[in-house]
Every structure is written in C-alpha cells, then in structure tokens.
Design a protein around this motif. Sequence first.
Motif, PDB file in Angstrom:
ATOM      1  N   GLN A 188       0.678  -1.136  -0.036  1.00  0.00           N
ATOM      2  CA  GLN A 188       0.109   0.110   0.165  1.00  0.00           C
ATOM      3  C   GLN A 188       0.854   1.170  -0.107  1.00  0.00           C
ATOM      4  N   VAL A 189       2.238   1.201  -0.174  1.00  0.00           N
ATOM      5  CA  VAL A 189       3.048   2.396  -0.169  1.00  0.00           C
ATOM      6  C   VAL A 189       4.260   1.939  -1.489  1.00  0.00           C
ATOM      7  N   PHE A 190       4.537   3.090  -1.856  1.00  0.00           N
ATOM      8  CA  PHE A 190       5.795   2.922  -2.941  1.00  0.00           C
ATOM      9  C   PHE A 190       6.928   2.602  -2.108  1.00  0.00           C
ATOM     10  N   ASP A 191       7.774   2.126  -2.625  1.00  0.00           N
ATOM     11  CA  ASP A 191       9.116   1.601  -1.855  1.00  0.00           C
ATOM     12  C   ASP A 191      10.379   1.943  -2.962  1.00  0.00           C
ATOM     13  N   LEU A 192      10.867   2.750  -2.664  1.00  0.00           N
ATOM     14  CA  LEU A 192      12.035   3.186  -3.090  1.00  0.00           C
ATOM     15  C   LEU A 192      13.315   2.609  -2.724  1.00  0.00           C
ATOM     16  N   LEU A 193      14.024   1.842  -3.667  1.00  0.00           N
ATOM     17  CA  LEU A 193      15.174   1.065  -3.049  1.00  0.00           C
ATOM     18  C   LEU A 193      16.393   1.628  -3.931  1.00  0.00           C
ATOM     19  N   ILE A 194      17.513   2.188  -3.238  1.00  0.00           N
ATOM     20  CA  ILE A 194      18.872   2.335  -3.822  1.00  0.00           C
ATOM     21  C   ILE A 194      19.846   1.692  -3.345  1.00  0.00           C
ATOM     22  N   THR A 195      20.500   0.954  -4.197  1.00  0.00           N
ATOM     23  CA  THR A 195      21.814   0.127  -3.705  1.00  0.00           C
ATOM     24  C   THR A 195      23.279   0.961  -3.627  1.00  0.00           C
ATOM     25  N   THR A 196      23.862   0.867  -2.592  1.00  0.00           N
ATOM     26  CA  THR A 196      25.160   1.498  -2.543  1.00  0.00           C
ATOM     27  C   THR A 196      26.341   0.682  -2.526  1.00  0.00           C
ATOM     28  N   ALA A 197      26.186  -0.496  -2.231  1.00  0.00           N
ATOM     29  CA  ALA A 197      26.988  -1.585  -2.507  1.00  0.00           C
ATOM     30  C   ALA A 197      26.462  -2.974  -2.557  1.00  0.00           C
ATOM     31  N   GLY A 198      27.278  -4.075  -3.232  1.00  0.00           N
ATOM     32  CA  GLY A 198      26.633  -5.238  -3.576  1.00  0.00           C
ATOM     33  C   GLY A 198      25.502  -5.216  -4.520  1.00  0.00           C
ATOM     34  N   CYS A 199      24.653  -5.972  -4.488  1.00  0.00           N
ATOM     35  CA  CYS A 199      23.790  -6.147  -5.733  1.00  0.00           C
ATOM     36  C   CYS A 199      22.315  -6.705  -5.177  1.00  0.00           C
ATOM     37  N   LEU A 200      21.393  -6.100  -5.323  1.00  0.00           N
ATOM     38  CA  LEU A 200      19.993  -6.556  -4.781  1.00  0.00           C
ATOM     39  C   LEU A 200      19.247  -7.188  -6.080  1.00  0.00           C
ATOM     40  N   TYR A 201      18.832  -8.352  -5.846  1.00  0.00           N
ATOM     41  CA  TYR A 201      18.170  -9.079  -6.755  1.00  0.00           C
ATOM     42  C   TYR A 201      16.582  -9.220  -6.257  1.00  0.00           C
ATOM     43  N   ILE A 202      15.829  -8.602  -6.960  1.00  0.00           N
ATOM     44  CA  ILE A 202      14.493  -8.349  -6.790  1.00  0.00           C
ATOM     45  C   ILE A 202      13.493  -8.484  -7.887  1.00  0.00           C
ATOM     46  N   GLY A 203      12.138  -8.987  -7.611  1.00  0.00           N
ATOM     47  CA  GLY A 203      11.497  -9.085  -8.971  1.00  0.00           C
ATOM     48  C   GLY A 203       9.881  -8.519  -8.482  1.00  0.00           C
ATOM     49  N   GLU A 204       9.378  -7.931  -9.349  1.00  0.00           N
ATOM     50  CA  GLU A 204       8.114  -7.299  -9.207  1.00  0.00           C
ATOM     51  C   GLU A 204       7.195  -8.108 -10.326  1.00  0.00           C
ATOM     52  N   GLU A 205       6.103  -8.909  -9.971  1.00  0.00           N
ATOM     53  CA  GLU A 205       5.272  -9.704 -10.898  1.00  0.00           C
ATOM     54  C   GLU A 205       6.077 -10.670 -11.693  1.00  0.00           C
ATOM     55  N   ASN A 206       6.132 -10.203 -12.828  1.00  0.00           N
ATOM     56  CA  ASN A 206       6.795 -10.858 -14.043  1.00  0.00           C
ATOM     57  C   ASN A 206       8.140 -10.271 -14.336  1.00  0.00           C
ATOM     58  N   ALA A 207       8.428  -9.191 -13.617  1.00  0.00           N
ATOM     59  CA  ALA A 207       9.596  -8.219 -14.105  1.00  0.00           C
ATOM     60  C   ALA A 207      10.901  -8.700 -13.164  1.00  0.00           C
ATOM     61  N   ARG A 208      12.137  -8.915 -13.441  1.00  0.00           N
ATOM     62  CA  ARG A 208      12.995  -9.155 -12.819  1.00  0.00           C
ATOM     63  C   ARG A 208      14.336  -8.006 -12.756  1.00  0.00           C
ATOM     64  N   TYR A 209      14.901  -7.735 -11.700  1.00  0.00           N
ATOM     65  CA  TYR A 209      15.761  -6.598 -11.700  1.00  0.00           C
ATOM     66  C   TYR A 209      16.911  -6.910 -10.629  1.00  0.00           C
ATOM     67  N   GLU A 210      18.426  -6.409 -11.149  1.00  0.00           N
ATOM     68  CA  GLU A 210      19.323  -6.372 -10.473  1.00  0.00           C
ATOM     69  C   GLU A 210      19.879  -4.930 -10.300  1.00  0.00           C
ATOM     70  N   VAL A 211      19.552  -4.496  -8.837  1.00  0.00           N
ATOM     71  CA  VAL A 211      19.686  -3.316  -8.647  1.00  0.00           C
ATOM     72  C   VAL A 211      21.322  -3.178  -7.848  1.00  0.00           C
ATOM     73  N   ARG A 212      22.088  -2.586  -8.802  1.00  0.00           N
ATOM     74  CA  ARG A 212      23.463  -2.528  -8.558  1.00  0.00           C
ATOM     75  C   ARG A 212      23.767  -1.072  -7.836  1.00  0.00           C
ATOM     76  N   PRO A 213      25.078  -0.990  -7.390  1.00  0.00           N
ATOM     77  CA  PRO A 213      25.377   0.581  -6.847  1.00  0.00           C
ATOM     78  C   PRO A 213      25.155   1.694  -7.868  1.00  0.00           C
ATOM     79  N   GLY A 214      24.480   2.579  -7.102  1.00  0.00           N
ATOM     80  CA  GLY A 214      24.067   3.709  -8.195  1.00  0.00           C
ATOM     81  C   GLY A 214      22.833   3.662  -8.993  1.00  0.00           C
ATOM     82  N   GLN A 215      22.143   2.553  -8.679  1.00  0.00           N
ATOM     83  CA  GLN A 215      20.996   2.380  -9.377  1.00  0.00           C
ATOM     84  C   GLN A 215      19.749   2.302  -8.260  1.00  0.00           C
ATOM     85  N   ALA A 216      18.553   2.479  -8.935  1.00  0.00           N
ATOM     86  CA  ALA A 216      17.300   2.659  -7.998  1.00  0.00           C
ATOM     87  C   ALA A 216      16.136   1.814  -8.790  1.00  0.00           C
TER      88      ALA A 216
END
Length: 307
Positions: A35-63
């Motif tokens: 019920q709220v928007f969730d903004l994620l910004i990676t500063t180190a490492g890599c975040l592997y996350i999906g939303e429904e059928n989409a998949r993302y790799e959020v690396r440093p400097g990405q949001a």
Amino acid sequence: MTYLTFTVPPMPHYITSGLSYIPQGGHHPSRSNIQVFDLLITTAGCLYIGEENARYEVRPGQAIILRPDRYHYSTQPCEELTWTYWLHFHASGSWVHDDPRMEPLLLEEPPIAEREIEAFVVAPFSLRIPQYTTLLHPEKMYDLLEQLGQLQPHAHVSAVRMSEQLVFQEVLRQLALSSDSETPSAARACAEKAASYLRQHYREAFSAKQLGDELNFHPVYIARCMHKEYGCSPVAYLLRIRIEQAKLLLMQTSLPVAHIAQEVGFEQAAYFTASFTKLEGLSPRSYRQQFSRDKRFRQPFRSGSNR
C-alpha cells in the motif's frame, strides 16, 4: 524503460526511510500489496528483486521503485554484503504505470467536472519518474537520504516534517533527472512541440493541417500524442490557454468582453462567451464581477503582454 507518472498536485508524500543491509546469501523479504511505494537504492553489492513477472538487478548507483499494489520477491540470494537505502512514500493523487514503447491511445475528451469559481486554476502537471534507473548523481542522492535519516528522530516536530517533505521533493527531482538525461520518446517530443506552438500562437486561427505542417507530423498522430501527455486534444488544449488568458484580462483590465475575445483568438464574441461559460460555469461578465469590489485604478492593458 517504464515510468511511474504522477499527476501533481498533490505531490507524493514522504513517510519514512532508512539504510539496511542484506548479508551474503540473504534475501530481500517478499511482500504483497504493501500500500505504499518502496524506493530502493543500492550503495554496495547487488539486490536481486522481482515485481510480478519483471526481474531486476539493482547495483550501486541504481534505483528501483516497487509499486504499492504488486507482489515483490527476491529472485536470488545476494552474492555479497549488500547495502540499500529504502524509502516509503504515498501518492494520494492519481498515477499510472507508463511504458513509452506503447502506442498512445486516442481517448475521448473527459467531461468537465463542476468546481468552484477560482481566479487562477491550479493546472495539474505530470511528474514522470523511471521505475528502474541508473542515477545521474548517485552521491547527491546518498546525501539526501542521509539528511532524511538525520531528521528521522525529530519527525514528531512539525517543522522537521516540513523539512523532510522538502528533502523528499529533491529526491524525486534527482530520480526524474535520470529520465531527463535520456532522449524523450517520439510521442512525448511531439506533444511538447505541439503544446509549445499552441502557446506561442494562441491568438491565431487554429488549423489542424497547419499544426501538422509546422511540426511535420500527421494531425491524427499529434492528437494521439497530446491525449497521452496532456489528456486532451490540440483544440481543447488551445481553448484552455485562451480562456486562462481571457481570465487575466477580465481581472486586470476594463476592456470590453468583445475586445478580450479578439485579443485571445476568438473571432466571434458569442462563441467566446459560450466557451467561457461552459468551462468556468459563469459568463465572462459575471466572472469579472467576482473581482470588481476593489475599485482601485487598474493598470492599462498592453497588447502582447506576457504577464
């Protein structure tokens, strides 16, 4: 690239934020309809996350911004220690998930809603933010999120809450900058060129063919693009510009209504009065009377003024 497009006002509202880490082999929690928007910004490492059928790799400097009405989940464990800023915000106004690769649809003109008579209408605009992006100035973004973290312990103070919202607006601006650095879609560029032309030539007679010739696009395509970006046809957009200019002249001058009609591009005063009444809910003369209690001297009108 997909976008989240918010209609402003109202501005999206900051709720809370923080900095967290996921150890090597750890996962981002899976959640649904938070019920709220969730903004994620990676500063180190890599975040592997999906939303429904989409998949993302959020690396440093990405949001990435996760939607409030979707299912979010980890797509794989983190391969190293991963640090991520997170920020929750709410949008009480309307918003859409926009894919510029889709062909714009030709929509029907929306009905005119009843509203109170106002001297100046607050015209809404679109805040267009990429859902997943590489930040143009990541260090600037990190600094803003640090500021929000420092304000967090004092968020019970009204002045601090105001400061949080101001910092958050800059966060949104930084996100939008990463979009502006890219070449706009053909549809968006066409709509903006058409709007610019109409604003500069609103006093002149309108011709869909002439607009098409000026922009070197087919009039039907221009209409589709303007519906997508502004929610109305070129004719309706031009009418709104003319009426807003007429409202200024009605308030700031004592020119006859027929003269004002000509100044803003109407060939017939009767059509101007009918259009004005339909959009504003009262005639030009009645609109002027709303502001006629102050009998002080009015500044003379100068044709061509951009005030």
